[in-house]
Each structure stands twice: as C-alpha cells, then as structure tokens.
Design a protein around this motif. Structure first.
Motif: not given
Length: 376
Positions: A51-53, A208-211, A215-218
C-alpha cells in the motif's frame, strides 16, 4: 439488532462500502486465532508495504504536473500563471485522493480477509458497527458517529472544541509541511538546490505523507479488526461458559459500568469498545439507561459486590480500557482508584494487552482477555 438510533452512512462512507462490496473475497480458510502471531504480523506488514509503495507512486505522478505547470508559467501574467496552477492542482488532487482512497480500501479489505472476518461477524452488530462500515470509515479516515448508547457519553470529560481544533491541525499537516520545507530551503539554498528547483521538494513530502496515511489506516484497520474478533470471542465464551448467569444484579450492571467508564476515559467511542458494550448488553439483556458512565457508581459497584465478582469486573474493565490500543492520561489518573491494592497486578496486564493490540499480536492479546473470578 442494536436498539439505538443509527444514523445513515454518509455518502463518503457509502463510497467505501461500494468498493468493499465489490472487492473479490480471498479467505485463508481458517480462523485468525489458529494462525501464529508472527505470521499474521508478517502478512499485515506485507500488505502495508504494498500500500505504501502504491501511494508513493500515486503521490509522485500527481504532484509532478502541479510543479511543472508552476515552473512553466513562472514568467506568465499573474492570472495566467496561477490560473493554470489552480486548475491543475485541483484536478491532480482529486485524482490523487481518489487513488489513495482506493488503495486504502483495498488494503483494509486484504487485512480483513487475512483475519477471516467472515468467521467473526455477529448479527447483533449489523449497521453502522458492521465490519464493512467500520472498515470504510477507517480507510477513508471518517470519524465514527457520535452516539450515546445506554446513556454513555464518550465526550463527557473533553471539550468538543478541542477535538475540532485537533482535527483541523491534522487535516492541514501536508500544507504546513510543504510550506515550511519550501521556504526553509529557499532561505538556506535559494530557488534551486543542486540545480533542481526547490518546488520539487514537494515530491518527497507528498510521498512521506501518503505513506504515513496508508500506514496509519492499516494500523487502525488491524486494531479494529482484532478488537472486533476479540470482543466476539469474549462474548461467545461468556455465553458458552455461563459466567454471566453467576453474577448478582449489581455485578451485571457493574459490567456495563466497567465498559462505559473505559469509554469515557478513552474519550472516544472506539468501535472495539462499542462492540464489546453491545455484545454484553445483549447477553445481560439490559436495555435501560442507568448512568453507566458514572465513575463513582462504578467504584461503588466494585466495593459492594463479592470478591470474586470484583475480580470479574476488574478483568472486564482492564480489557475494555486496553481495547483502543492506547492508555490516556485520564485512564492512568483513575486506574489506582479502581485497582486499589491490586494496581500493580492489573496495570501490568493492561500494559501488556495494550502492547499486544498495538503490535498486532492477536493470540497473545487473547490470552490476556480472559474473564473469570480469579484475581489478576
């Protein structure tokens, strides 16, 4: 079915529900409680990295045209320059948000399939606290509905103005970060750094913020899914073991006060706590309000029931307090009054359970969710 008035899902939540309903189901065919914690953690981490990628790729693709237009029309008349910048920014931002929402929804869906939520759903939790509704709000970062169930007010000891201000600060984090980085670099390095326009600094900020969002959502999806599964597991165990039938009327109401006061101390209606509250309300067959969020009444219950019932209530209070994955300052200030001479025993359990939930150790968490009449 819950007997409180349930608000209809917002259009935004319905958007999430639409995609969660059409995503193909991939069930691992076994309960998550049968999978080692290390394997569960590894699989969730893989989902998070994927998801981060994808979110990083989307961020780069969408922010690049905004920067290019800004540079290309830098010497154009003011309205031409910023007209193009505004138009491209609005379009690119809309596309980016849509893609991020899709990535988030896909990620939380995969986590739910990993935990095999089909085996952990309960008919009494349909509606706004159904699995898909919870996941849709988690993926799209929608606030959970403000409800009073059995008269319990989660915001009893916190100002809603403070919540509103915190929300605004959170939503403005990307704009503020871009602004600070851009003008810090311009002040120290000028309009270019190593021959690259400073405006391109927005790309790593966006990545950075999208990642962080993914990360927060998961993380929150995993926490909520684990809480959902654990709450149902606890309730089903209570039903099969018949423990609740051994409680006195005061102890039964004390169960709801244990959960209700944990909700107030947490200062939010975290779905994990709501699910635990609704399952116990149904098992105890208590529907009337009776100040279940009153701290003094909960302490009175602890001091009035038998020693074994007190142990049971403290078990439930400890589990409920840990279910949102964190300890608030308000909780720490109140715990000694509830645990009294057993503070070290129960607080140690509370810290361990909270840690297991935060780190995604489902089975380790389950081992600390036992409710019985034994101290500790």
């Amino acid at each position: 079915m819950p007997e409180f008035n349930q608000p209809k899902p917002s259009r935004f939540e319905q958007f999430g529900l639409y995609y969660l309903n059409i995503f193909r189901r991939y069930s691992m065919g076994q309960s998550a409680f049968q999978v080692p914690d290390a394997l569960l953690t590894k699989r969730v981490k893989t989902i998070s990295l994927v998801g981060i990628a994808w979110s990083s790729v989307v961020g780069i693709i969408c922010v690049f045209p905004m920067i290019w237009v800004d540079l290309y029309y830098a010497n154009a008349p003011f309205f031409v320059h910023y007209g193009w910048v505004a138009g491209v920014t609005i379009l690119a931002t809309a596309i980016e948000f849509y893609c991020l929402f899709y990535i988030s929804l896909k990620a939380v869906h995969k986590v739910s399939e990993l935990i095999n939520m089909q085996d952990n759903q309960h008919q009494s939790l349909d509606g706004i606290f159904g699995v898909k509704n919870i996941l849709a709000r988690t993926a799209l970062e929608i606030d959970d509905p403000e409800l009073k169930i059995l008269g319990i007010d989660p915001f009893k000891q916190i100002s809603k103005k403070n919540l509103f201000v915190l929300g605004l600060l959170y939503k403005g984090k990307i704009i503020v970060t871009n602004f600070i980085l851009k003008y810090s670099l311009r002040f120290t390095a000028g309009n270019e750094l190593l021959g690259i326009p400073i405006l391109y600094a927005a790309i790593p900020v966006e990545v950075f913020w999208n990642s962080m969002v993914i990360k927060k959502v998961i993380y929150e999806a995993r926490l909520r899914l684990f809480g959902y599964a654990l709450a149902n597991k606890i309730a089903d165990t209570m039903q099969s073991e018949g423990y609740l039938g051994l409680l006195s009327p005061m102890a039964k109401k004390g169960c709801l006060r244990a959960i209700g006061n944990a909700v107030v101390m947490t200062r939010n209606y975290h779905p994990n706590m709501v699910i635990l509250l609704l399952r116990f309300r149904d098992l105890l067959q208590i529907d009337e309000e009776d100040r279940y969020d009153d701290w003094e009444l909960f302490l009175h219950s602890l001091n009035s029931v038998s020693d074994k019932e007190r142990n049971f209530l403290l078990d439930l209070f400890t589990v409920a307090a840990a279910f949102d994955g964190k300890l608030s300052v308000l909780e720490k200030d109140h715990l000694k009054a509830a645990y009294q001479q057993d503070f070290d025993l129960y607080y140690g359990r509370l810290e361990k359970l909270t840690g297991h939930l935060k780190d995604g150790r489902l089975n380790a968490a389950l081992s600390l969710c036992r409710l019985d009449f034994i101290k500790g």
